[in-house]
Design an enzyme around this catalytic site. Structure first.
Site, PDB file in Angstrom:
ATOM      1  CD  GLU A 243      -3.004  -0.335   0.161  1.00 15.90           C
ATOM      2  OE1 GLU A 243      -2.784  -0.529  -1.560  1.00 15.90           O
ATOM      3  OE2 GLU A 243      -3.982  -0.650   0.747  1.00 15.90           O
TER       4      GLU A 243
ATOM      5  CB  THR B 185      -5.222   6.242  -2.178  1.00 14.14           C
ATOM      6  OG1 THR B 185      -6.082   5.244  -3.090  1.00 14.14           O
ATOM      7  CG2 THR B 185      -5.469   6.122  -1.252  1.00 14.14           C
TER       8      THR B 185
HETATM    9  N1  HSE Z   1      -8.186   4.820   4.100  1.00 11.89           N
HETATM   10  C1  HSE Z   1      -8.080   5.102   3.025  1.00 11.89           C
HETATM   11  C2  HSE Z   1      -7.941   6.232   2.024  1.00 11.89           C
HETATM   12  C3  HSE Z   1      -8.103   3.887   1.815  1.00 11.89           C
HETATM   13  O1  HSE Z   1      -9.429   6.538   2.819  1.00 11.89           O
HETATM   14  O2  HSE Z   1      -7.558   6.930   1.991  1.00 11.89           O
HETATM   15  C4  HSE Z   1      -7.672   3.687   0.841  1.00 11.89           C
HETATM   16  O3  HSE Z   1      -8.073   2.781  -0.222  1.00 11.89           O
END
Ligand code: HSE
Length: 307
Positions: free
Chosen positions: A128, A179
């Site tokens: 990640e 993201t």
């Molecule tokens: N919790 C993370 C976000 C998940 O909302 O940025 C991203 O995959």
């Protein structure tokens, strides 16, 4: 056992009230990862199909998580990885998490399971980190443990009770949201009042999972911190929310960092009814989209073939 194929599912992170804390594992949509043991002591990605992604082990999240895992345990073999992507990157339903978690799960199984799935979470989180710059644990925890999960901190991850009747509807508008970009939108400071409201919802949500109180789960799924900032990325977000609630959804929100949105329902029939209404609405917008309905997958990543 020299070869294994696993199904590594998609997941929904945050669940509105638990940014970077809550996750839920989906079923029916995910990546298939095949891993073979080799004599040559290296990790190679032989093939990636379904999406255009790098085969470089230092760039592909499945390679990054495998390298992190094998740096920590002594083995006298190598591994070849094949990835069949079933999830589009940048969709908000844990594409990188599925590949990162699937690869370490498969390698661990081929090695006779020296680590528990919980122990593998930190290696998957390295994938990640390679994908978006932050080692986010919520999606990978849900994939590796199944059901609903809670990240208290990186070394203290809890699998929560997962009521079997809950079902998701996921609408994925096919616009890519990175993201890292979606995280950059979020304010770094919240007021005390906001913190209290958001924490109250998170606590009530977890209580609802254990008492299997669907109404409580639904009314706790409120996000007053992240959703107001990120919802601008999603065409017709407020209208989608209205459609879901008027069709009986318990809750509605942004899935992970978006652009996918989700509705949570009591049962798959309700989830499918919501899916039909969302489909009708989105067809008018001229934005390509996918819709998927799924029960909560309490098992998480699983073996589909062994040789
Ligand atoms: N919790 C993370 C976000 C998940 O909302 O940025 C991203 O995959």
């Amino acid at each position: 056992m020299n070869e294994i194929k696993v199904f590594s599912p998609a997941s929904v992170a945050n669940l509105s009230c638990g940014y970077d804390i809550l996750g839920a594992c989906l079923d029916g949509i995910g990546d298939e990862i095949t891993v073979r043991k080799t004599k040559n002591k290296e990790i190679k990605i032989n093939k990636v199909s379904g999406q255009k992604l790098s085969k470089n082990v230092r760039k592909n999240v499945a390679g990054v998580s495998a390298v992190a895992f094998l740096n920590d345990i002594k083995v006298d073999c190598g591994f070849e990885i094949e990835i069949k992507k079933g999830i589009k990157p940048g969709s908000g339903i844990g594409s990188s998490a599925a590949s990162a978690a699937g690869s370490v799960f498969a390698i661990n199984e081929l090695l006779g399971k020296p680590l528990s799935n919980k122990d593998l979470i930190k290696y998957a989180a390295e994938g990640e980190k390679a994908a978006c710059g932050s080692a986010i644990y919520d999606n990978v925890a849900a994939v590796l443990l199944g059901g609903f999960t809670l990240v208290r901190e990186k070394n203290d991850i809890i699998k929560l009770n997962s009521p079997i009747g809950l079902a998701f509807t996921i609408l994925h508008p096919q616009i890519e949201v990175k993201t890292s970009d979606s995280r950059a939108l979020i304010k770094k400071v919240v007021s005390l009042e906001t913190m209290v409201k958001q924490s109250a919802n998170l606590g009530a949500f977890v209580s609802g999972l254990y008492t299997e109180d669907y109404e409580l789960i639904g009314r706790s799924m409120k996000d007053i911190v992240i959703e107001p900032l990120r919802s601008i990325l999603i065409p017709d977000f407020e209208k989608l929310k209205k459609i879901c609630y008027s069709n009986g959804a318990l809750g509605f929100g942004i899935s992970g960092s978006g652009p996918s949105v989700f509705a949570l329902s009591n049962g798959i029939i309700q989830a499918k009814k919501i899916s039909q209404s969302l489909e009708k609405k989105y067809k008018k917008l001229n934005i390509p989209f996918d819709i998927h309905c799924s029960y909560v997958n309490n098992l998480g990543v699983r073996i589909i073939d062994l040789k």
